[in-house]
Every structure is written in structure tokens, then in C-alpha cells.
Design a protein around this motif. Structure first.
Motif, PDB file in Angstrom:
ATOM      1  N   LYS A  49       0.873  -1.305   0.042  1.00  0.00           N
ATOM      2  CA  LYS A  49       0.109   0.127   0.001  1.00  0.00           C
ATOM      3  C   LYS A  49       0.822   1.176   0.020  1.00  0.00           C
ATOM      4  O   LYS A  49       0.363   2.241  -0.601  1.00  0.00           O
ATOM      5  CB  LYS A  49      -1.002  -0.017   1.320  1.00  0.00           C
ATOM      6  CG  LYS A  49      -1.941  -1.231   1.100  1.00  0.00           C
ATOM      7  CD  LYS A  49      -2.948  -1.159   2.393  1.00  0.00           C
ATOM      8  CE  LYS A  49      -4.049  -1.977   2.607  1.00  0.00           C
ATOM      9  NZ  LYS A  49      -4.692  -2.200   3.686  1.00  0.00           N
ATOM     10  N   THR A  50       2.001   1.328   0.840  1.00  0.00           N
ATOM     11  CA  THR A  50       2.988   2.239   0.926  1.00  0.00           C
ATOM     12  C   THR A  50       3.574   2.643  -0.407  1.00  0.00           C
ATOM     13  O   THR A  50       3.530   3.968  -0.936  1.00  0.00           O
ATOM     14  CB  THR A  50       4.057   2.264   2.022  1.00  0.00           C
ATOM     15  OG1 THR A  50       3.401   2.074   3.016  1.00  0.00           O
ATOM     16  CG2 THR A  50       4.913   3.425   2.080  1.00  0.00           C
ATOM     17  N   ALA A 108       2.355   1.772  -3.435  1.00  0.00           N
ATOM     18  CA  ALA A 108       1.328   2.207  -4.290  1.00  0.00           C
ATOM     19  C   ALA A 108       0.939   3.780  -4.154  1.00  0.00           C
ATOM     20  O   ALA A 108       0.905   4.546  -5.360  1.00  0.00           O
ATOM     21  CB  ALA A 108      -0.076   1.471  -4.250  1.00  0.00           C
ATOM     22  N   TYR A 109       0.913   3.893  -2.911  1.00  0.00           N
ATOM     23  CA  TYR A 109       0.881   5.536  -2.617  1.00  0.00           C
ATOM     24  C   TYR A 109       2.023   6.304  -3.147  1.00  0.00           C
ATOM     25  O   TYR A 109       1.831   7.384  -3.606  1.00  0.00           O
ATOM     26  CB  TYR A 109       0.334   5.714  -1.264  1.00  0.00           C
ATOM     27  CG  TYR A 109       0.195   7.222  -0.900  1.00  0.00           C
ATOM     28  CD1 TYR A 109      -0.874   7.794  -1.247  1.00  0.00           C
ATOM     29  CD2 TYR A 109       1.281   8.127  -0.271  1.00  0.00           C
ATOM     30  CE1 TYR A 109      -1.094   9.119  -1.014  1.00  0.00           C
ATOM     31  CE2 TYR A 109       0.833   9.325   0.029  1.00  0.00           C
ATOM     32  CZ  TYR A 109       0.015   9.866  -0.629  1.00  0.00           C
ATOM     33  OH  TYR A 109      -0.151  11.148  -0.345  1.00  0.00           O
ATOM     34  N   GLN A 110       3.397   5.763  -2.877  1.00  0.00           N
ATOM     35  CA  GLN A 110       4.357   6.495  -3.631  1.00  0.00           C
ATOM     36  C   GLN A 110       4.327   6.746  -4.803  1.00  0.00           C
ATOM     37  O   GLN A 110       4.702   7.739  -5.331  1.00  0.00           O
ATOM     38  CB  GLN A 110       5.560   5.941  -2.823  1.00  0.00           C
ATOM     39  CG  GLN A 110       6.852   6.658  -3.150  1.00  0.00           C
ATOM     40  CD  GLN A 110       7.024   7.873  -2.531  1.00  0.00           C
ATOM     41  OE1 GLN A 110       6.761   7.829  -1.316  1.00  0.00           O
ATOM     42  NE2 GLN A 110       7.350   9.118  -3.224  1.00  0.00           N
ATOM     43  N   ARG A 111       3.854   5.727  -5.530  1.00  0.00           N
ATOM     44  CA  ARG A 111       3.774   6.059  -7.025  1.00  0.00           C
ATOM     45  C   ARG A 111       2.807   6.753  -7.588  1.00  0.00           C
ATOM     46  O   ARG A 111       3.219   7.779  -8.188  1.00  0.00           O
ATOM     47  CB  ARG A 111       3.577   4.388  -7.675  1.00  0.00           C
ATOM     48  CG  ARG A 111       4.869   3.579  -7.390  1.00  0.00           C
ATOM     49  CD  ARG A 111       4.552   2.181  -8.561  1.00  0.00           C
ATOM     50  NE  ARG A 111       3.370   1.524  -7.906  1.00  0.00           N
ATOM     51  CZ  ARG A 111       3.542   0.362  -7.055  1.00  0.00           C
ATOM     52  NH1 ARG A 111       4.806   0.359  -6.675  1.00  0.00           N
ATOM     53  NH2 ARG A 111       2.524  -0.286  -6.601  1.00  0.00           N
ATOM     54  N   ALA A 112       1.758   7.034  -6.719  1.00  0.00           N
ATOM     55  CA  ALA A 112       0.548   7.876  -7.036  1.00  0.00           C
ATOM     56  C   ALA A 112       1.108   9.289  -6.897  1.00  0.00           C
ATOM     57  O   ALA A 112       0.948  10.303  -7.554  1.00  0.00           O
ATOM     58  CB  ALA A 112      -0.709   7.483  -6.062  1.00  0.00           C
ATOM     59  N   TYR A 113       1.903   9.441  -5.549  1.00  0.00           N
ATOM     60  CA  TYR A 113       2.447  10.780  -5.191  1.00  0.00           C
ATOM     61  C   TYR A 113       3.498  11.283  -6.507  1.00  0.00           C
ATOM     62  O   TYR A 113       3.408  12.415  -6.682  1.00  0.00           O
ATOM     63  CB  TYR A 113       3.001  10.657  -3.870  1.00  0.00           C
ATOM     64  CG  TYR A 113       3.698  11.988  -3.381  1.00  0.00           C
ATOM     65  CD1 TYR A 113       3.179  12.971  -2.621  1.00  0.00           C
ATOM     66  CD2 TYR A 113       5.030  12.016  -3.786  1.00  0.00           C
ATOM     67  CE1 TYR A 113       3.549  14.002  -2.237  1.00  0.00           C
ATOM     68  CE2 TYR A 113       5.576  13.395  -3.246  1.00  0.00           C
ATOM     69  CZ  TYR A 113       4.925  14.302  -2.551  1.00  0.00           C
ATOM     70  OH  TYR A 113       5.702  15.461  -2.019  1.00  0.00           O
TER      71      TYR A 113
END
Length: 238
Positions: free
Chosen positions: A108-109, A111-116
Motif C-alpha cells: 500500500k505504501t 502504491a501511494y508513493q507511485r501515485a504521489y
């Protein structure tokens, strides 16, 4: 006639007062039952979130009310139960549950980093993120712009050797003492024995900290000493 009426009135007064107080008592009982049901539902949900049975969650709560909760007040259920496992089978079960939970968290972390990262490129394509991390000259494989965290404990020759090596390399790092019991004097005395320069501590080139459960919470495996660095929210051992 008058005395009879007075006596009748007096005899009815306690019964009337009891009748008035009964609804209030019933209301408190209902509220207590509602709170109990709500607490039970919350415990059931939290246990399920961690992959635990109701009795395992109850044991975790009991453990955190004892010495373990004082030493490490922010300990997660799986780590707490694993530390206090009563059999090798229990220890293995909690270790596997924690690995699975950590894998989901990392996924999850990331995935969020990629979105960021994608959002940054989309909104500010001409700007580069600025690294404001404290700097230090380190030759342990870490980038010079990355600050290290060093976890040690008393009575650990290897911990002393590790800190001596970092001092020789003139590294900047945050030192965390595991098992310090929140005693400042204990850390200061240990640092003095290691020859840590007080000026560097005042200038925050080196910081001295109580672990307070941090070592267990970051989820890095292995024995102490440990030199770790944080990359995109994940801790990596060097």
C-alpha cells in the motif's frame, strides 16, 4: 378521619419514590449494556483486522496492561503476542501473520508513493523535490544526504563497536537505546563511555534518544546493534 388519611399518605410515599427511581435505574442498565455490546463489537473488528481470534485479542490487551505495555506502550498486537508466545508454534504463527501484514502495508505504501510521484510530475513537471534530510559524511553504504538511526542496548559489546566505528567515520546519526527505561542518566553515561562528543550532541550532529518501542515498531529483523535508514517510508538495515 384526618389521622387515617395522613397515615395512608405516609405509607404510600416510599412506594411512589421507588416507582419513580426504577426507570432511571433501568436506563443506566440499558446504557451499560449498550456500551458493553459496542466495546465487544469494536474488539471483534480490531481482532479481525489483525487476523486474530477474540481470545488472542483479549490476551494482547492483558499483556499491554503489564510490564510489556510499560516498556513498549505502542507495541502492535502481533509483536506483543509474538514476544510473549507460550510455544514455538504460537511464535511461528504470529511471525507469519506479521510478515503478511507488513507485506500488505509495504504494498500500500509503495502504491501511494507511485501515485504521489505521478501527481508531482503532473502538477509540477518543471520542479524537483527538495531533500531537507540532515546531512552527514557516512561511509557505511548510505548516501551522504541520509541520516542514520542506530539502535543499541547496554551490555552489548557489538553495539559499542558499531558506535565507535560511526564515530571514527565522523557520521551523523540518531542513537536509540533499547531498554533505557526512560532514564536520561543511563543514556548520557553510556554515551560518555563511548566518547561521544557533547558538542556534537548539543549541535544535534548526534542525538541521544530513548527507544520507547521504536525498534520493534519499524519492523526491521535481526539482533542489535542495527544501523538503519528510511527510504520512502520504509526502514532498511545497512
Amino acid at each position: 378521619m384526618t389521622p387515617v388519611l395522613v397515615a395512608l399518605t405516609i405509607s404510600l410515599t416510599p412506594a411512589f419514590a421507588l416507582a419513580q427511581s426504577a426507570p432511571s435505574t433501568d436506563s443506566r442498565v440499558v446504557q451499560s449494556q449498550e456500551r458493553t455490546a459496542s466495546d465487544a463489537a469494536l474488539d471483534e473488528r480490531l481482532a479481525r483486522d489483525w487476523g486474530l481470534q477474540a481470545d488472542e485479542w483479549a490476551r494482547y490487551q492483558q499483556l499491554m496492561q503489564g510490564p510489556l505495555g510499560i516498556y513498549s506502550p505502542n507495541l502492535d498486537p502481533l509483536t506483543a503476542l509474538g514476544i510473549e508466545a507460550r510455544t514455538a508454534e504460537e511464535r511461528r504463527r504470529y511471525a507469519e501473520l506479521q510478515v503478511q501484514a507488513e507485506a500488505r502495508r509495504v504494498e500500500k505504501t509503495l502504491a501511494y508513493q507511485r501515485a504521489y510521484d505521478a501527481a508531482w510530475q503532473r502538477l509540477y513537471p518543471t520542479l524537483q523535490p527538495v531533500d531537507l534530510t540532515d546531512t552527514g559524511s557516512v561511509s557505511t553504504g548510505a548516501s551522504p544526504s541520509v541520516r542514520l538511526a542506530v539502535f543499541v542496548k547496554e551490555g552489548c559489546p557489538a553495539c559499542e563497536q558499531q558506535v565507535q566505528q560511526l564515530l571514527t567515520e565522523d557520521a551523523a546519526f540518531d542513537l536509540y537505546m533499547v531498554g533505557s527505561r526512560q532514564e536520561d542518566a543511563r543514556i548520557r553515561q553510556w554515551a560518555a563511555r563511548m566518547g561521544i562528543d557533547p558538542d556534537k550532541v548539543r549541535e544535534r550532529v548526534i542525538t541521544l534518544n530513548h527507544d520507547a518501542g521504536r525498534w520493534l515498531s519499524i519492523g526491521v529483523q535481526g539482533d542489535l546493534p542495527a544501523v538503519v535508514r528510511e527510504v520512502n517510508g520504509q526502514w532498511w538495515r545497512l
